[in-house]
Design an enzyme around this catalytic site. Structure first.
Site, PDB file in Angstrom:
ATOM      1  N   THR A  83       0.858  -1.174   0.000  1.00 21.24           N
ATOM      2  CA  THR A  83       0.000   0.000   0.000  1.00 21.24           C
ATOM      3  C   THR A  83       0.896   1.226   0.000  1.00 21.24           C
ATOM      4  O   THR A  83       1.977   1.209   0.590  1.00 21.24           O
ATOM      5  CB  THR A  83      -0.905   0.038   1.246  1.00 21.24           C
ATOM      6  OG1 THR A  83      -1.413   1.363   1.454  1.00 21.24           O
ATOM      7  CG2 THR A  83      -0.174  -0.375   2.499  1.00 21.24           C
ATOM      8  N   CYS A 197      -1.573   4.900  -5.562  1.00 27.51           N
ATOM      9  CA  CYS A 197      -2.435   4.073  -4.713  1.00 27.51           C
ATOM     10  C   CYS A 197      -2.489   2.722  -5.402  1.00 27.51           C
ATOM     11  O   CYS A 197      -2.690   2.657  -6.624  1.00 27.51           O
ATOM     12  CB  CYS A 197      -3.824   4.681  -4.570  1.00 27.51           C
ATOM     13  SG  CYS A 197      -4.987   3.592  -3.716  1.00 27.51           S
TER      14      CYS A 197
END
Length: 232
Positions: A83, A197
């Site tokens: 992430t 992202c």
């Protein structure tokens, strides 16, 4: 082969992409029926999402430290945090374990510089676009000039991530919205765009952008394979 320690679940949709890319690339390089030697600690994203939006980064740091420690105890050779946003607490992970953390921004920046770019547009969660932990690393460690969307566009990017992409929902209207936001970044001088992202790659591809895209999910996963197969 070193053992890759993956901290996943943020969201599981992108973590599945990490697992797929890492194993496919390992097999491509080694042949036969080779696959990656890896461990994954996958969190429950509901609690992580809540703490992010409450701004409780201390509790988030504690959760990431625990995950990293479990991977180290399980035999991981290094940590891959699957992430971008949670690299906000990268320092907490690095101080908790004796094995390295492969920071997602570093291989991304290296690829951008190798391609000859220095002015980059950044898409991601509001935390990634607005706080300094990610932009600052790109700027201070790698000398990149980072541009983010304006406030309204940042809100759209963020909401699509949390309301659609983390659930695996691919909405054509959202792709169009991202295309328009990317076009505005290019108008402001971005030579390339970072998909900062790990879920955005589910929605946006090269055909959606007039300049090169740098997909952090793929870049990070391939960097993990490089590290796992590195010869001392």
């Amino acid at each position: 082969m070193r053992t890759i320690g993956l901290i996943g679940g943020m969201s599981w949709e992108s973590s599945a992409e990490y697992y797929r890319i890492i194993n496919q690339e390992t097999n491509r390089r080694l042949g036969g029926v080779h696959s990656a030697q890896c461990l994954m600690y996958s969190v429950d994203f509901e609690g992580i999402k809540r703490l992010q939006h409450e701004g409780d980064w201390n509790k988030l740091a504690e959760a990431m430290r625990e995950a990293a420690l479990r991977l180290e105890q399980g035999g991981a050779s290094f940590i891959v945090l699957c992430t971008n946003t949670m690299h906000r607490v990268a320092d907490a992970i690095e101080t908790a374990v004796s094995i390295p953390l492969l920071h997602i921004a570093d291989p991304t920046a290296e690829q951008i510089k190798a391609a000859g770019f220095h002015r980059v547009g950044l898409l991601g969660t509001a935390f990634t676009m607005e706080q300094d932990f990610y932009k600052g690393r790109l700027q201070q460690h790698h000398g990149l000039d980072v541009t983010v969307p304006d406030e309204d566009d940042r809100r759209v990017v963020h909401e699509i991530i949390y309301k659609e992409l983390v659930l695996g929902k691919i909405v054509p209207e959202s792709r169009q919205a991202y295309r328009a936001i990317i076009a505005r970044l290019i108008e402001r001088g971005a030579q390339c765009v970072i998909l900062g992202c790990t879920e955005i790659m589910l929605l946006v591809s090269d055909e959606d952008c007039a300049v090169p895209l740098f997909d952090t999910t793929t870049i990070h996963a391939l960097a993990a394979v490089n590290e796992a197969l590195k010869v001392d």
